[in-house]
Design a protein around this motif. Structure first.
Motif, PDB file in Angstrom:
ATOM      1  N   HIS A 264       1.134  -1.260  -0.097  1.00 51.67           N
ATOM      2  CA  HIS A 264      -0.208   0.025  -0.172  1.00 51.67           C
ATOM      3  C   HIS A 264       1.090   1.371  -0.007  1.00 51.67           C
TER       4      HIS A 264
ATOM      5  N   HIS B 109       0.546   5.138   0.565  1.00 54.00           N
ATOM      6  CA  HIS B 109      -0.329   6.058   1.048  1.00 54.00           C
ATOM      7  C   HIS B 109      -0.397   7.193   0.041  1.00 54.00           C
TER       8      HIS B 109
ATOM      9  N   CYS C 170      -5.473   9.062   4.006  1.00 55.41           N
ATOM     10  CA  CYS C 170      -5.206   8.057   3.230  1.00 55.41           C
ATOM     11  C   CYS C 170      -6.282   7.055   3.557  1.00 55.41           C
TER      12      CYS C 170
ATOM     13  N   CYS D  55      -6.247   4.230   3.946  1.00 58.93           N
ATOM     14  CA  CYS D  55      -5.839   3.156   5.118  1.00 58.93           C
ATOM     15  C   CYS D  55      -6.236   3.802   6.503  1.00 58.93           C
TER      16      CYS D  55
HETATM   17 ZN   LIG Z   1      -2.500   4.545   3.476  1.00 55.57          ZN
END
Ligand SMILES: [Zn+2]
Ligand SMILES: [Zn+2]
Ligand SMILES: [Zn+2]
Ligand SMILES: [Zn+2]
Ligand SMILES: [Zn+2]
Ligand SMILES: [Zn+2]
Ligand SMILES: [Zn+2]
Ligand SMILES: [Zn+2]
Length: 739
Positions: free
Chosen positions: A375, A377, A402, A404
């Motif tokens: 991943h 960001h 982000c 996430c």
């Molecule tokens: Zn992220």
């Protein structure tokens, strides 16, 4: 105790003798007597000087034993050290007494009982020590006195047993004293033998000579070589190495025995044909091996030290069905014999570029050339704009979020915000601190000066927020203008500046107005000036003062006779005032003592409102005395005071004389006046008769204020004043009018 036993024994012997007499046992044939075996058993058969030997004395199977006796005899080689019978022996035998007596070495048992046993019965145990110096080989024996009186056994029927006794049964052989080995050596440290051979060449030498320790031999490996433990004879068994050890007491010596195989005649071979090497396993040239000795030979019977191996070579067995080698440099096939072997490494064939979830792999072998990026960001950021906090709502600073869930300071996702709460700009809350004292913010209006107008605070953060609209801010108001004072109707004195009306509730006043004098012309001796509104005294009533008047003159004392003038007091007086004056006398005398001119003063006081009258003048003269020898100057002067502008003090005088007609000499004013008194006393011819003491003068009445009588002089004095004023610049005194 020994004595007692001995006496008992004697008694017993006597009794026994009496009994024995009618029973001539010894006269009988021995075959009629039962047998018994008597044994003395030493605990060892050999002993050295100093050793202790324990002897046990037994009697063999007995039937109805009643009496017994023996006396031991100790040989010279031994030292008797004691003896005893087992505990409870008498009871066991059913005897009245059964005991070995150490001092006499005699054992005796007797009584009325009888004892039967199929076993040997221990009667006594003694100990002896082999004396020092007894020669080895001596064989001392412990025995008994072997005669009928000292050695007998009889049963309950008084029949004597036939005793089987071997006098040499207790023989002990004396051995030499111990001489322990202090050292042992072998004549060889190494011995080489051929398997199957024996050797007797090993000789052990023990120190000291004649040591009692015997040499014992042993082998560490009996499958290589054995040794006779007593003689040291070595027998080689099989090829190898063994250690032979000779031991004497605590001392040892060793010899290494190497056993060689017996020579081989190489009578039988096993052939090994040649074999090729490959990448992993070595092959060899053809050779053969002796079945008997294992030695190697080539095919020409030349001995070989080892198998004639061939070197490894590149004979691999690559598995071409799979890429067994996958490394960063590429892929290759791997040898089935050794996974470390591979053929030429071929560079990977790169597949699609790596993504966040998918690595880049080799399309041929699947090797991961670049791992999935994971991943990232920065590819998933959303900018969150700054939002200012308000009074009632949180704001936030600018940040990036982000997908996430992580937060970052920057668009490059370089700095993560780990504390998510740190992006929050907390709501400020209202700050009711701003004052807007206008009608829109007015909360209440004061009814009077006891109250204040109040106003709601405005929020400092947002002018549209007023505490007025905020139920939680009911106390957020402040005082504005105080309400109007409630003035009373009375004028209140406010000091010199004027008067005003006072608030009913406070020490507060309206505009101060000037006072209103109750009359014109100022205060008099009779009236003060007052405010007709507030009652303040604007100017106090005048108060009378006192003026001190001092009339200066000179008094000259002259001696005209023969005697010096002595101490004398002269008195003066004022009278004939030009206008009525009331005065209080202070001083009217001059003290003198001798011929001299003295400064005199006539002093009195008047009220200040008498100054005008006094300024019209008065007569001053000497009061004629009657002291003997004195002539008094009776001149009269007219004194006119000149007042200061304030009429509170006299600052100068004008004096006038009277002429012969008693008229004042206006044309000859004087600045000072004087009197002259003469003393004309003559020396007395005869001593004067003692005088009676003077009677004390009657107490004088205090001078009462006097009123001059100047009526006859009124007009004249007015003239004097006019001319005096012109002359001296004296202002006329005018009485102040009074209302
Ligand atoms: Zn992220
Ligand atoms: Zn051989
Ligand atoms: Zn290989
Ligand atoms: Zn590959
Ligand atoms: Zn992604
Ligand atoms: Zn606010
Ligand atoms: Zn007030
Ligand atoms: Zn007033």
């Amino acid at each position: 105790m020994n004595k007692r036993i001995t006496s008992l024994l004697l008694c017993f012997v006597m009794v026994f003798a009496l009994i024995a007499i009618p029973t001539p046992a010894f006269a009988d044939d021995t075959s009629e007597h039962p047998e018994v075996t008597f044994t003395i058993k030493p605990d060892k058969t050999t002993a050295k000087p100093g050793d202790t030997i324990t002897y046990q004395v037994f009697v063999g199977p007995v039937v109805k034993l009643r009496t017994a006796q023996f006396e031991l005899v100790i040989p010279d080689e031994l030292e008797y050290t004691g003896g005893s019978s087992p505990d409870g022996l008498a009871a066991k035998l059913g005897a009245a007494a059964a005991e070995f007596t150490p001092s006499t070495k005699v054992y005796a048992s007797y009584g009325a009982g009888e004892y039967t046993s199929t076993e040997d019965t221990l009667l006594a145990t003694i100990t002896c020590k082999v004396k020092e110096g007894v020669a080895a080989g001596k064989k001392p024996v412990v025995t008994v006195i072997n005669d009928e009186e000292n050695f007998f056994f009889a049963n309950s029927e008084n029949t004597y047993y036939t005793i089987n006794y071997d006098p040499n049964g207790a023989m002990v052989t004396i051995a030499a004293e111990e001489k322990p080995a202090t050292n042992i050596t072998l004549n060889k440290s190494e011995l080489t033998l051929t398997a199957g051979d024996s050797d007797t060449s090993l000789i052990a030498t023990v120190t000291p000579e004649g040591s009692t320790d015997t040499v014992v031999w042993s082998s560490s490996k009996t499958d290589v070589a054995t040794v006779d433990s007593a003689t040291g004879k070595v027998t080689a068994v099989a090829p190898g190495e063994a250690t032979i050890t000779a031991t004497a007491g605590t001392k040892t010596a060793t010899c290494t025995v190497k056993v060689q195989a017996a020579p081989c005649n190489h009578g039988s071979f096993t052939p090994f044909p040649a074999k090729d090497s490959n990448c992993t396993d070595k092959g060899w040239d053809a050779y053969k091996k002796c079945d008997l000795c294992g030695k190697l030979f080539d095919m020409n019977n030349a001995p070989l030290a080892e198998i004639p191996y061939r070197d490894l070579n590149d004979d691999h067995n690559f598995d071409t069905t799979a890429w067994g080698y996958k490394e960063a440099d590429g892929h290759a096939h791997v040898c089935s014999r050794n996974p470390a072997h591979h053929d030429t490494v071929v560079p990977h064939t790169a597949g699609p570029a790596a993504t966040e979830t998918t690595p880049q792999t080799c399309t041929e072998c699947g090797f991961v050339m670049k791992p999935a990026t994971g991943h990232i960001h920065v590819d998933h950021l959303t900018k969150v704009d700054k939002e200012d906090a308000t009074c009632t709502a949180d704001g936030n600073k600018e940040y990036y979020e982000c997908t996430c869930g992580k937060l970052f300071e920057d668009a490059a996702a370089a700095t993560e915000i780990t504390d998510h709460s740190s992006v929050v700009l907390p709501k400020t809350g209202h700050s009711y601190t701003v004052q807007n004292s206008d009608e829109a913010h007015k909360r209440s209006t004061a009814a009077d000066c006891r109250e204040f107008d109040t106003y709601w605070y405005t929020c400092a953060n947002d002018a549209t927020h007023s505490a007025k609209d905020d139920a939680a801010a009911a106390d957020k108001f402040y005082n504005g203008e105080q309400g109007a004072h409630v003035y009373g109707n009375e004028w209140v004195d406010c000091g010199e500046t004027g008067h005003a009306h006072k608030c009913q509730y406070h020490d507060a006043y309206d505009a101060v107005q000037p006072h209103t004098p109750d009359h014109e012309g100022g205060a008099t001796y009779d009236y003060a000036v007052m405010c007709s509104d507030c009652g303040r005294e604007l100017e106090p009533q005048r108060v009378h003062g006192s003026i001190r008047v001092e009339v200066p003159f000179k008094l000259t004392v002259k001696k005209t006779g023969e005697m010096d003038p002595g101490q004398e007091t002269f008195k003066f007086a004022v009278e004939r005032f030009g206008a009525p004056v009331t005065y209080t006398l202070v001083q009217d005398t001059v003290e003198t003592n001798g011929e001299k001119t003295y400064e005199g003063k006539f002093i009195f006081t008047i009220r200040d409102d008498q100054a005008g009258n006094l300024s019209e003048g008065f007569v001053i003269r000497q009061v004629k005395g009657n002291a003997e020898g004195w002539t008094y100057d009776e001149t009269m002067f007219y004194a006119i005071p000149m007042f200061a502008d304030s009429y509170d003090s006299v600052r100068g005088w004008v004096f006038l004389k009277f002429d012969e007609k008693g008229e004042l000499e206006y044309n000859n004013p004087m600045e000072e006046i004087g009197f002259t008194n003469s003393y004309s006393a003559k020396k007395p011819d005869t001593p004067p008769a003692p005088q009676k003491p003077d009677t004390p003068p009657a107490p004088q009445k205090p001078e009462s204020p006097k009123t001059g009588d100047g009526s006859t002089l009124g007009l004249s004095i007015a003239l004097v004043i006019v001319s005096g004023a012109a002359l001296m610049g004296t202002a006329l005194y005018s009485r102040r009018k009074s209302r």
